[in-house]
Design a protein around this motif. Sequence first.
Motif, PDB file in Angstrom:
ATOM      1  N   GLU A   1       4.795  13.763 -12.004  1.00 60.89           N
ATOM      2  CA  GLU A   1       5.315  13.754 -13.365  1.00 60.89           C
ATOM      3  C   GLU A   1       4.269  14.314 -14.339  1.00 60.89           C
ATOM      4  O   GLU A   1       4.596  15.107 -15.222  1.00 60.89           O
ATOM      5  CB  GLU A   1       5.704  12.331 -13.768  1.00 60.89           C
ATOM      6  CG  GLU A   1       6.440  12.257 -15.087  1.00 60.89           C
ATOM      7  CD  GLU A   1       6.953  10.864 -15.363  1.00 60.89           C
ATOM      8  OE1 GLU A   1       6.226  10.075 -15.995  1.00 60.89           O
ATOM      9  OE2 GLU A   1       8.086  10.573 -14.943  1.00 60.89           O
ATOM     10  N   ASP A   2       3.027  13.920 -14.169  1.00 56.48           N
ATOM     11  CA  ASP A   2       1.954  14.455 -15.008  1.00 56.48           C
ATOM     12  C   ASP A   2       1.832  15.969 -14.842  1.00 56.48           C
ATOM     13  O   ASP A   2       1.639  16.701 -15.808  1.00 56.48           O
ATOM     14  CB  ASP A   2       0.607  13.802 -14.671  1.00 56.48           C
ATOM     15  CG  ASP A   2       0.486  12.384 -15.196  1.00 56.48           C
ATOM     16  OD1 ASP A   2       1.308  11.971 -16.048  1.00 56.48           O
ATOM     17  OD2 ASP A   2      -0.439  11.682 -14.737  1.00 56.48           O
ATOM     18  N   ARG A   3       1.935  16.439 -13.611  1.00 55.97           N
ATOM     19  CA  ARG A   3       1.828  17.880 -13.339  1.00 55.97           C
ATOM     20  C   ARG A   3       2.953  18.641 -14.038  1.00 55.97           C
ATOM     21  O   ARG A   3       2.729  19.680 -14.652  1.00 55.97           O
ATOM     22  CB  ARG A   3       1.870  18.133 -11.832  1.00 55.97           C
ATOM     23  CG  ARG A   3       1.982  19.608 -11.458  1.00 55.97           C
ATOM     24  CD  ARG A   3       0.818  20.112 -10.671  1.00 55.97           C
ATOM     25  NE  ARG A   3       1.096  21.351  -9.997  1.00 55.97           N
ATOM     26  CZ  ARG A   3       0.925  22.563 -10.562  1.00 55.97           C
ATOM     27  NH1 ARG A   3       0.504  22.678 -11.791  1.00 55.97           N
ATOM     28  NH2 ARG A   3       1.179  23.651  -9.863  1.00 55.97           N
TER      29      ARG A   3
ATOM     30  N   TYR B   1       0.842  -1.202   0.000  1.00 56.41           N
ATOM     31  CA  TYR B   1       0.000   0.000   0.000  1.00 56.41           C
ATOM     32  C   TYR B   1       0.879   1.254   0.000  1.00 56.41           C
ATOM     33  O   TYR B   1       0.647   2.182  -0.778  1.00 56.41           O
ATOM     34  CB  TYR B   1      -0.909  -0.050   1.230  1.00 56.41           C
ATOM     35  CG  TYR B   1      -1.779   1.156   1.442  1.00 56.41           C
ATOM     36  CD1 TYR B   1      -2.919   1.365   0.681  1.00 56.41           C
ATOM     37  CD2 TYR B   1      -1.468   2.088   2.439  1.00 56.41           C
ATOM     38  CE1 TYR B   1      -3.734   2.466   0.895  1.00 56.41           C
ATOM     39  CE2 TYR B   1      -2.275   3.189   2.652  1.00 56.41           C
ATOM     40  CZ  TYR B   1      -3.408   3.376   1.879  1.00 56.41           C
ATOM     41  OH  TYR B   1      -4.200   4.467   2.090  1.00 56.41           O
ATOM     42  N   ASP B   2       1.881   1.271   0.854  1.00 52.86           N
ATOM     43  CA  ASP B   2       2.797   2.409   0.960  1.00 52.86           C
ATOM     44  C   ASP B   2       3.520   2.632  -0.369  1.00 52.86           C
ATOM     45  O   ASP B   2       3.641   3.765  -0.841  1.00 52.86           O
ATOM     46  CB  ASP B   2       3.791   2.148   2.094  1.00 52.86           C
ATOM     47  CG  ASP B   2       4.505   3.402   2.553  1.00 52.86           C
ATOM     48  OD1 ASP B   2       3.941   4.505   2.437  1.00 52.86           O
ATOM     49  OD2 ASP B   2       5.646   3.270   3.049  1.00 52.86           O
ATOM     50  N   ILE B   3       3.986   1.564  -0.975  1.00 55.97           N
ATOM     51  CA  ILE B   3       4.687   1.665  -2.262  1.00 55.97           C
ATOM     52  C   ILE B   3       3.742   2.175  -3.341  1.00 55.97           C
ATOM     53  O   ILE B   3       4.112   3.049  -4.138  1.00 55.97           O
ATOM     54  CB  ILE B   3       5.310   0.308  -2.656  1.00 55.97           C
ATOM     55  CG1 ILE B   3       6.472  -0.024  -1.704  1.00 55.97           C
ATOM     56  CG2 ILE B   3       5.785   0.314  -4.112  1.00 55.97           C
ATOM     57  CD1 ILE B   3       6.976  -1.448  -1.794  1.00 55.97           C
ATOM     58  N   LEU B   4       2.519   1.667  -3.366  1.00 52.43           N
ATOM     59  CA  LEU B   4       1.548   2.112  -4.367  1.00 52.43           C
ATOM     60  C   LEU B   4       1.249   3.601  -4.221  1.00 52.43           C
ATOM     61  O   LEU B   4       1.217   4.338  -5.209  1.00 52.43           O
ATOM     62  CB  LEU B   4       0.247   1.299  -4.272  1.00 52.43           C
ATOM     63  CG  LEU B   4      -0.853   1.688  -5.259  1.00 52.43           C
ATOM     64  CD1 LEU B   4      -0.390   1.527  -6.703  1.00 52.43           C
ATOM     65  CD2 LEU B   4      -2.115   0.871  -5.000  1.00 52.43           C
ATOM     66  N   ILE B   5       1.045   4.067  -2.998  1.00 49.17           N
ATOM     67  CA  ILE B   5       0.781   5.498  -2.769  1.00 49.17           C
ATOM     68  C   ILE B   5       1.957   6.336  -3.277  1.00 49.17           C
ATOM     69  O   ILE B   5       1.769   7.363  -3.935  1.00 49.17           O
ATOM     70  CB  ILE B   5       0.515   5.776  -1.267  1.00 49.17           C
ATOM     71  CG1 ILE B   5      -0.767   5.089  -0.793  1.00 49.17           C
ATOM     72  CG2 ILE B   5       0.481   7.268  -0.987  1.00 49.17           C
ATOM     73  CD1 ILE B   5      -2.038   5.632  -1.392  1.00 49.17           C
ATOM     74  N   THR B   6       3.176   5.889  -2.982  1.00 49.64           N
ATOM     75  CA  THR B   6       4.367   6.609  -3.430  1.00 49.64           C
ATOM     76  C   THR B   6       4.457   6.624  -4.957  1.00 49.64           C
ATOM     77  O   THR B   6       4.748   7.660  -5.565  1.00 49.64           O
ATOM     78  CB  THR B   6       5.633   5.990  -2.826  1.00 49.64           C
ATOM     79  OG1 THR B   6       5.516   6.002  -1.399  1.00 49.64           O
ATOM     80  CG2 THR B   6       6.886   6.746  -3.236  1.00 49.64           C
ATOM     81  N   GLU B   7       4.180   5.480  -5.569  1.00 54.68           N
ATOM     82  CA  GLU B   7       4.202   5.410  -7.032  1.00 54.68           C
ATOM     83  C   GLU B   7       3.158   6.344  -7.641  1.00 54.68           C
ATOM     84  O   GLU B   7       3.442   7.059  -8.601  1.00 54.68           O
ATOM     85  CB  GLU B   7       3.935   3.975  -7.507  1.00 54.68           C
ATOM     86  CG  GLU B   7       5.082   3.039  -7.267  1.00 54.68           C
ATOM     87  CD  GLU B   7       4.727   1.584  -7.572  1.00 54.68           C
ATOM     88  OE1 GLU B   7       3.541   1.274  -7.870  1.00 54.68           O
ATOM     89  OE2 GLU B   7       5.640   0.749  -7.517  1.00 54.68           O
ATOM     90  N   LEU B   8       1.959   6.342  -7.097  1.00 54.82           N
ATOM     91  CA  LEU B   8       0.892   7.174  -7.642  1.00 54.82           C
ATOM     92  C   LEU B   8       1.187   8.655  -7.469  1.00 54.82           C
ATOM     93  O   LEU B   8       0.887   9.469  -8.348  1.00 54.82           O
ATOM     94  CB  LEU B   8      -0.452   6.795  -7.019  1.00 54.82           C
ATOM     95  CG  LEU B   8      -0.936   5.370  -7.359  1.00 54.82           C
ATOM     96  CD1 LEU B   8      -2.228   5.061  -6.631  1.00 54.82           C
ATOM     97  CD2 LEU B   8      -1.063   5.167  -8.849  1.00 54.82           C
ATOM     98  N   TYR B   9       1.805   9.022  -6.331  1.00 59.14           N
ATOM     99  CA  TYR B   9       2.174  10.422  -6.137  1.00 59.14           C
ATOM    100  C   TYR B   9       3.249  10.824  -7.150  1.00 59.14           C
ATOM    101  O   TYR B   9       3.211  11.917  -7.714  1.00 59.14           O
ATOM    102  CB  TYR B   9       2.673  10.673  -4.712  1.00 59.14           C
ATOM    103  CG  TYR B   9       2.927  12.134  -4.445  1.00 59.14           C
ATOM    104  CD1 TYR B   9       1.878  13.000  -4.156  1.00 59.14           C
ATOM    105  CD2 TYR B   9       4.212  12.658  -4.516  1.00 59.14           C
ATOM    106  CE1 TYR B   9       2.101  14.357  -3.940  1.00 59.14           C
ATOM    107  CE2 TYR B   9       4.443  14.016  -4.293  1.00 59.14           C
ATOM    108  CZ  TYR B   9       3.390  14.854  -4.011  1.00 59.14           C
ATOM    109  OH  TYR B   9       3.608  16.189  -3.806  1.00 59.14           O
ATOM    110  N   THR B  10       4.182   9.926  -7.407  1.00 58.52           N
ATOM    111  CA  THR B  10       5.241  10.192  -8.378  1.00 58.52           C
ATOM    112  C   THR B  10       4.649  10.378  -9.775  1.00 58.52           C
ATOM    113  O   THR B  10       5.050  11.290 -10.515  1.00 58.52           O
ATOM    114  CB  THR B  10       6.277   9.054  -8.369  1.00 58.52           C
ATOM    115  OG1 THR B  10       6.792   8.899  -7.045  1.00 58.52           O
ATOM    116  CG2 THR B  10       7.411   9.326  -9.335  1.00 58.52           C
TER     117      THR B  10
END
Length: 188
Positions: A136-138, A123-132
């Motif tokens: 990047e999109d921003r 879960y922690d890794i997924l949240i970090t990946e999604l924030y990244t």
Amino acid sequence: MTEHIEKIRALISSFDQETLEALSKITVVEQFRKGEVLLHQGEICRKSRHIIHGVARKFFFSDKKEITTEFFFKDDLAVSFKSYIHQKPGKEIIECLTDVTVETVDYIAFETVKKQFPQLMEYDILITELYTIWLEDRLFDFYALSAKERYESILKKSPEYFHHLKLTHIASYLGISLETLSRIRAKI
């Protein structure tokens, strides 16, 4: 962002009952009033806050001018990421633009419980990946899209809350002047 929320929900739905209970025990629902500050400049971000209802923004001061870097809508995670990860004082402020309801998880409690429940590490890794990915999109949008396209994108993100955003905050977030924003709005 919907696809990201679905990934998170799918992962959580795969958790065993013990993991769900452990996460539930460290999650607190909180309510904040419009204008309340969730994180002060120079403070360590010790909590992650999942927005259930309402709008918040993240900003900092540069030459006595407010620079808005992020808006938080329903299903967003209101956090100063660098401060949260390193547990060091941050430069940003997070304030409520409306009354806000959040699910809050304390950093130390989460770090402790994720050692006991490996699914929380996922879960922690997924949240970090999604924030990244969001970051990047921003950055891509900032350099590849016109100001009008960036404005339309933020307008689509959460139209039911858009009227709560001050024009000065939107202009700052888009990296344009208030006058330019006015011209864009007049053409839409």
